[in-house]
Design an enzyme around this catalytic site. Structure first.
Site, PDB file in Angstrom:
ATOM      1  N   CYS A  97      30.545  47.636  36.508  1.00 36.61           N
ATOM      2  CA  CYS A  97      30.184  48.068  37.860  1.00 36.61           C
ATOM      3  C   CYS A  97      30.987  49.264  38.349  1.00 36.61           C
ATOM      4  O   CYS A  97      30.817  49.708  39.480  1.00 36.61           O
ATOM      5  CB  CYS A  97      30.323  46.893  38.827  1.00 36.61           C
TER       6      CYS A  97
ATOM      7  N   HIS B  13      34.017  48.033  47.717  1.00 33.11           N
ATOM      8  CA  HIS B  13      33.215  47.458  46.637  1.00 33.11           C
ATOM      9  C   HIS B  13      32.431  46.276  47.184  1.00 33.11           C
ATOM     10  O   HIS B  13      31.246  46.145  46.902  1.00 33.11           O
ATOM     11  CB  HIS B  13      34.129  47.041  45.482  1.00 33.11           C
TER      12      HIS B  13
ATOM     13  N   GLU C 115      39.936  42.352  47.499  1.00 30.89           N
ATOM     14  CA  GLU C 115      39.834  43.770  47.848  1.00 30.89           C
ATOM     15  C   GLU C 115      40.475  44.040  49.207  1.00 30.89           C
ATOM     16  O   GLU C 115      41.216  45.027  49.372  1.00 30.89           O
ATOM     17  CB  GLU C 115      38.380  44.232  47.856  1.00 30.89           C
TER      18      GLU C 115
ATOM     19  N   LYS D  15      26.691  47.233  50.308  1.00 36.35           N
ATOM     20  CA  LYS D  15      25.990  46.264  49.458  1.00 36.35           C
ATOM     21  C   LYS D  15      25.367  45.150  50.291  1.00 36.35           C
ATOM     22  O   LYS D  15      24.505  44.420  49.783  1.00 36.35           O
ATOM     23  CB  LYS D  15      26.938  45.676  48.421  1.00 36.35           C
TER      24      LYS D  15
ATOM     25  N   HIS E 134      23.770  44.731  44.866  1.00 33.28           N
ATOM     26  CA  HIS E 134      24.726  45.297  43.918  1.00 33.28           C
ATOM     27  C   HIS E 134      23.985  45.967  42.764  1.00 33.28           C
ATOM     28  O   HIS E 134      23.364  45.301  41.936  1.00 33.28           O
ATOM     29  CB  HIS E 134      25.630  44.189  43.408  1.00 33.28           C
TER      30      HIS E 134
ATOM     31  N   PHE F  78      33.716  44.010  35.764  1.00 26.82           N
ATOM     32  CA  PHE F  78      34.166  43.034  34.776  1.00 26.82           C
ATOM     33  C   PHE F  78      35.062  43.727  33.745  1.00 26.82           C
ATOM     34  O   PHE F  78      34.870  44.891  33.404  1.00 26.82           O
ATOM     35  CB  PHE F  78      32.974  42.402  34.054  1.00 26.82           C
TER      36      PHE F  78
END
Length: 413
Positions: free
Chosen positions: A162, A302, A313, A335, A340, A400
């Protein structure tokens, strides 16, 4: 080091089929999340997604050539064509050798893999499409775009889950900044809404199951969040060396001034404790941009709407920005409306951040009804966009494998 400016943007997203309509929808707080229509998702626990409804690849690719490329490439081409037109970017043949193409991709052409695997099972290897390989290779988004425009500079794909789109923009920025090239098409593309794409994330229990309320399913920083909403799309920026852009009379939307990238080196899917890797990426971007924390007015987070990631975050932002969190810094997650876009998320959020700076609008975090405890003291711009002259902004992308990217932007002057 040379300065790098943004002169054009393009986007195809769940919120709009071009950059202006996407930003207008987001500024209005409208969600692009709806029940899945690209395949029958009735057997999957999560049956909602952010689809680019109404997207017609024949607007940018000849019908007879569509089979040469997968959907992620179609989306990348549409966003790139829009961005180049938006920038009025028409380099001559000699200049094209100094124009690069960087498009990050996470999944590549997963729907073509599925189709050809079924063909193999039913009819054997001899019936696999000769276009299977070139249609699915990740770098063919950048490759097809470079061939479309004849851009002969560096052309490659960053694949970092991502963070892919963010890495692609950051790498293009560094190439131009250091003098390796003069301009670039940079962004990300993703088309993961397939049985295996959605089913795989559902098996990880990563996706929201709020199927009866799709528009309310993506709820970053809210205590009721239950996972992210998968989405597709593409977004692209035209980056140019500042003096060259000024010389040709280009409209400058914003300036990109910093790029931070780090690795958590911690876990397959979970962020490092305290968001330590994310904090390092933000500090790196600030340092390269020569910005102090108090110079930053906005962060496009994010903010995926996952129970663990959102809180970490915010913790990382608090560690980096300290008292500025409650004295002028605004944070939001778009988002909440787009879902996403995985490898394209960082690129779309870079476009949104750029247009927010250019228009003086900070987009909202919708569905933020009951903020998480970690959100105490933060201005998360709930429900409605607000006007603000943003001096500098960050955009975060994490993925990831513990990959982290932060891009820093500034109002051009």
């Amino acid at each position: 080091m040379r300065r790098v400016v943004i002169t054009g943007v393009g986007a195809v997203s769940p919120c709009g089929l071009d950059a202006p309509s996407t930003f207008d929808s987001i500024a209005a707080g409208r969600s692009g999340i709806a029940p899945i229509t690209l395949f029958d998702a009735s057997e999957i626990p999560s049956r909602i997604a952010g689809e680019c409804k109404g997207f017609d690849p024949e607007t940018v690719i000849e019908k007879k050539r569509l089979r040469e490329s997968a959907r992620f490439i179609h989306l990348a081409m549409a966003a790139s064509v829009e961005a180049v037109r938006n920038a009025g970017f028409e380099p001559d043949e000699s200049q094209k050798e100094r124009v690069g193409t960087f498009i990050g991709v996470g999944f590549c052409g997963i729907e073509v893999f599925e189709q050809n695997h079924q063909t193999y099972l039913e009819k054997g290897a001899r019936r696999i499409s000769p276009y299977f390989i070139p249609a699915t290779i990740s770098n063919l988004a950048a490759g097809q775009v470079s061939m479309r425009f004849g851009f002969k500079g560096p052309s490659y794909c960053n694949t970092s889950a991502c963070s892919s789109g963010g890495h692609a923009i950051g790498e293009a920025f560094e190439w131009i900044r250091r003098g390796g090239m003069d301009a670039a098409i940079a962004g990300g593309a993703e088309a993961p809404i397939t049985p295996m794409g959605v089913g795989g994330f559902a098996s990880m229990r990563a996706l929201s199951k709020r199927n009866e309320e799709p528009e309310r399913a993506s709820r970053p920083f809210d205590k009721g969040r239950d996972g992210f909403v998968i989405a597709e799309g593409a977004a692209v920026l035209v980056l140019e060396e500042r003096e060259a852009a000024l010389k040709r009379g280009a409209r400058i939307l914003a300036e990109i001034v910093g790029y931070g990238a780090s690795s958590d080196a911690y876990h397959l899917t979970q962020p490092a404790p305290g968001g330590e890797g994310a904090a390092r990426a933000m500090r790196m971007a600030l340092a390269e941009a020569e910005l102090s924390p108090s110079d930053v007015d906005y962060i496009n987070a994010h903010g995926t709407s996952t129970p663990t990631g959102d809180g970490l975050e915010l913790h990382a932002i608090r560690n980096v920005f300290g008292d500025h969190v409650s004295s002028g810094l605004w944070v939001s997650s778009t988002k909440s409306m787009t879902g996403h876009l995985l490898g394209a998320a960082g690129a779309l959020e870079a476009v949104i951040t750029t247009l927010g700076i250019h228009r003086g609008i900070v987009p909202p975090t919708i569905n933020l009804d009951d903020p998480d405890d970690e959100a105490q003291g933060f201005e998360l711009v709930p429900h409605h966009a607000r006007e603000r002259a943003v001096r500098a902004a960050l955009s975060n992308s994490f993925g990831f494998g513990g990959t982290n990217v932060t891009l820093a932007f500034r109002r051009h002057s």
